[in-house]
Design an enzyme around this catalytic site. Sequence first.
Site, short mmCIF file in Angstrom:
data_model
loop_
_atom_site.label_atom_id
_atom_site.label_comp_id
_atom_site.label_asym_id
_atom_site.label_seq_id
_atom_site.Cartn_x
_atom_site.Cartn_y
_atom_site.Cartn_z
N ASP A 55 0.81 -1.26 -0.05
CA ASP A 55 0.03 0.16 -0.13
C ASP A 55 0.70 1.23 -0.03
O ASP A 55 1.82 1.45 0.81
CB ASP A 55 -1.06 -0.09 1.33
CG ASP A 55 -2.26 -1.15 1.16
OD1 ASP A 55 -1.69 -2.07 0.57
OD2 ASP A 55 -2.93 -0.72 1.82
N ASP A 83 -3.91 -0.12 -3.57
CA ASP A 83 -4.00 1.10 -2.73
C ASP A 83 -3.39 2.22 -2.77
O ASP A 83 -2.24 2.49 -1.97
CB ASP A 83 -4.07 0.32 -1.31
CG ASP A 83 -5.47 -0.28 -0.81
OD1 ASP A 83 -6.33 -0.51 -1.65
OD2 ASP A 83 -5.41 -0.62 0.46
N ASN A 115 -8.23 -2.60 -2.69
CA ASN A 115 -9.71 -2.38 -2.51
C ASN A 115 -9.86 -0.96 -2.48
O ASN A 115 -11.04 -0.44 -2.59
CB ASN A 115 -10.20 -3.03 -1.37
CG ASN A 115 -9.40 -2.71 -0.17
OD1 ASN A 115 -7.82 -2.18 -0.04
ND2 ASN A 115 -10.01 -2.00 1.11
N HIS A 116 -9.13 0.02 -2.18
CA HIS A 116 -9.24 1.46 -2.42
C HIS A 116 -9.38 2.15 -3.77
O HIS A 116 -9.84 3.22 -4.16
CB HIS A 116 -8.12 2.23 -1.53
CG HIS A 116 -8.48 2.19 -0.19
ND1 HIS A 116 -8.97 3.05 0.44
CD2 HIS A 116 -8.24 1.44 0.80
CE1 HIS A 116 -9.16 3.12 1.65
NE2 HIS A 116 -8.64 1.97 1.97
#
Lengths: 427, 382
Positions: A55, A83, A115-116
Amino acid sequence: MSIGGSDLDQAIRQLRACRPIPESQVKELCYKARELLIEEGNVVGVDAPVTICGDIHGQFHDLMELFRVGGDVPDTNYLFMGDFVDRGFYSLESFLLLLCLKVRYPDRITLIRGNHESRQITTVYGFYDECLRKYGSANVWRYCCEVFDYLALGALVSGAATTLEPSDAPFADLNSQASMPGLDQDIEIETLNASGEVMFRFARNSEQSSSAAPSQNTSSSPLPTPARTGAPGTGASSSSSGSTGSSTGAVLCVHGGLSPLIDTIDKIRLLDRKQEVPHEGAMCDLLWSDPDEIDGWGLSPRGAGFLFGADIVKCFNYKNDLSLIARAHQLVMEGFKEMFDSTIVTVWSAPNYCYRCGNVAAILELGEDGGNGGFVSRSNGDVNRTQVLGEKVQGREGPGRRYRVFDAAPQDSRGMPAKKPVADYFL
Amino acid sequence: MAAPEIPNLKSLLAQRRGGLRGRGRGPRAPISHETSEAAKDEAVKGTDQDAAGSRVSCVELGYLDDPYAKVFATQQTVRRLPLLNRERRSCRSLGTYVRTTGLDQLILQFLTTAPGSPKQIISLGAGTDTRYFRLLSAYPSLDLTYHEIDFPCNTSSKIAAIQRSPAILSLLSHPPTISTDGTSLSTPTYHITALDLRTLASPTPPPLPNLNPSTPTLLLSECCLVYLPPTTASAILTTLSTHHLSPTTPCALVLYEPVRPHDAFGRTMVSNLKSRNIHLHTLATYPDLASQITRLKTAGFDAGQGGVDTGFVWREWVSEAEKERVGALEMLDEFEELGLLLGHYCVCWGWRDRGGEEPDLVFSDAWRGVKAQVGGTTGEGA
């Protein structure tokens, strides 16, 4: 305005200075990126050597620190596991820079979806607001979201070497040198700090690799680990799973983890990914799930994806001829965390996450297997062996892993804009 | 992060065009001002508006039911750009929720034990806290006298807000009496006293008006004493519990404070707050639950003590049904961060009973069964 050639290089220069590029250029860039990404499969094939990153979350200055520590594009081949946006102050600059680099050097950087990278999540966690604030309209956010829909869901790294070529580097702590394996041994894991000094070095099969590695999870697994008796330096093993010479199984990279609906990598390939991240189903799980100390599958406290245990990982790796799953998604204070007898690793690349967590970050380097020219025969997806519960699962020997650990970029390197981050506390 | 905190690059660029000349021109505060005591006081006073802002968003999102939170939030705390109210920070809301819920539970257990007998609460550095109004509206028949002490600037803005709020004025049992300078307020059961708490540490402390020295009393420090030097904080507790209250009066202290300053998250917390000129003075002296327990014992709260971090409050004190309700309010993608946050705040409590011929064991009765991470009672049957 077109964004080819020199325009692209100019955009890269501007973004590297943390200055956004004009909306028209973003539009053009996103269009080009989509054309490129649409050609990629759901699971991108990547050849080692490669540097795997977790991330980023809009921490632009820390991304620059990552490039400083890991080498610049295109010199280093990068794989980012999603992410890129939300939470930090510079999601826009971070994502656009990565996208520019992707368009400029498509074979030297791989971006997969986190998922972001979703409309819904970015409206909650900051990227939408940031775009609106910096451009005065949501257009740029919309262009970026269209790119998100085309990002691959995973990557499969092949040709990674089982043995690390030890870094010719000084030791961070000279006292620890004596306790580390000599260079004549088969080095499996090496941890370097941001100055390139060796912090830890572990030989394959050594006792040290389980006792000295601070972030390694040594929990006993329900499945037996095969004894390996490879002669030092050769990487050969007694494994009967067909591992020969210095070849290793492939490494699957995915943002979150596994899905109960996915038992082979080919099933990932069959998904229709060009959409917003759904609330449930295989695509959602790949981006949202987490490994956990449980047996089988469990409900995720996140409300999306699942928890999965060591047995799930070991079966999946065996069935798909994988030696390792690399994933991101969870903050780990030490930057990386290997679990389940090193069958899965979490890599986290946002130091001092949200400007308040105090964690260090890491990137994972997998070296190239020089022994057979980088070619590894694999049989992903068409494995006909049936897996009987309780049957001894013979794992593939993991690749040699070099972790580079780094701190947040020093404040004085942040240059402009030098706004002091304000972290929330409950006072 | 909150959108208002994202630097506007365009405006920064514009400033930049002004060049260095522009930068040097404005009146510059002398550096010593940054570190002066007055500036530190301002920073501490400012923490109350942080809390008020968190409370408002926590209520708006449905975590807490508190119709009075909005009354005390200033323009600044609720100011949002029109499209930015989708900005949600679950961590922040959950943190506020857990803190409030944990303290509420201890306080309610005290208030509902021997419900007919009179009780007192003294809230130190209460700021804009709405607990009294929430208690009064939920339990109108309690025989409770509630004291709030804070800096005059905090009390005066709170009193002004109360005067503007018909909801609160109608809730109060009597029309409040307000001092001419507007910094103190009194009803028969609710008193806001303007006082720099540090004056209570002096050898000749000022009196606290309207305090009954023999009524069982709970002292509440919700992130207040932590800003004072440890010796000052101890002296204040001694003054309150033995000078203002009779030494035989049952008395308890409930603390909510940051904890664990020595790990990576804790170190970052301390340094981030320091850069905002907020210094957590007692944190180094009481860095963990065990040292807080010792502190409580030493301060005379010797009948029993307990301590939990707010992660424990969430796991063990919040019912499964309530966890489910709260969990469904927002999508939460910050589990690791939340765990870190909740592990760095604690709720600790300790009490003394009255023994002798007329024993009063109200605190022992109230808290004997409370599940603690660290602590215990010294009484029988503990």
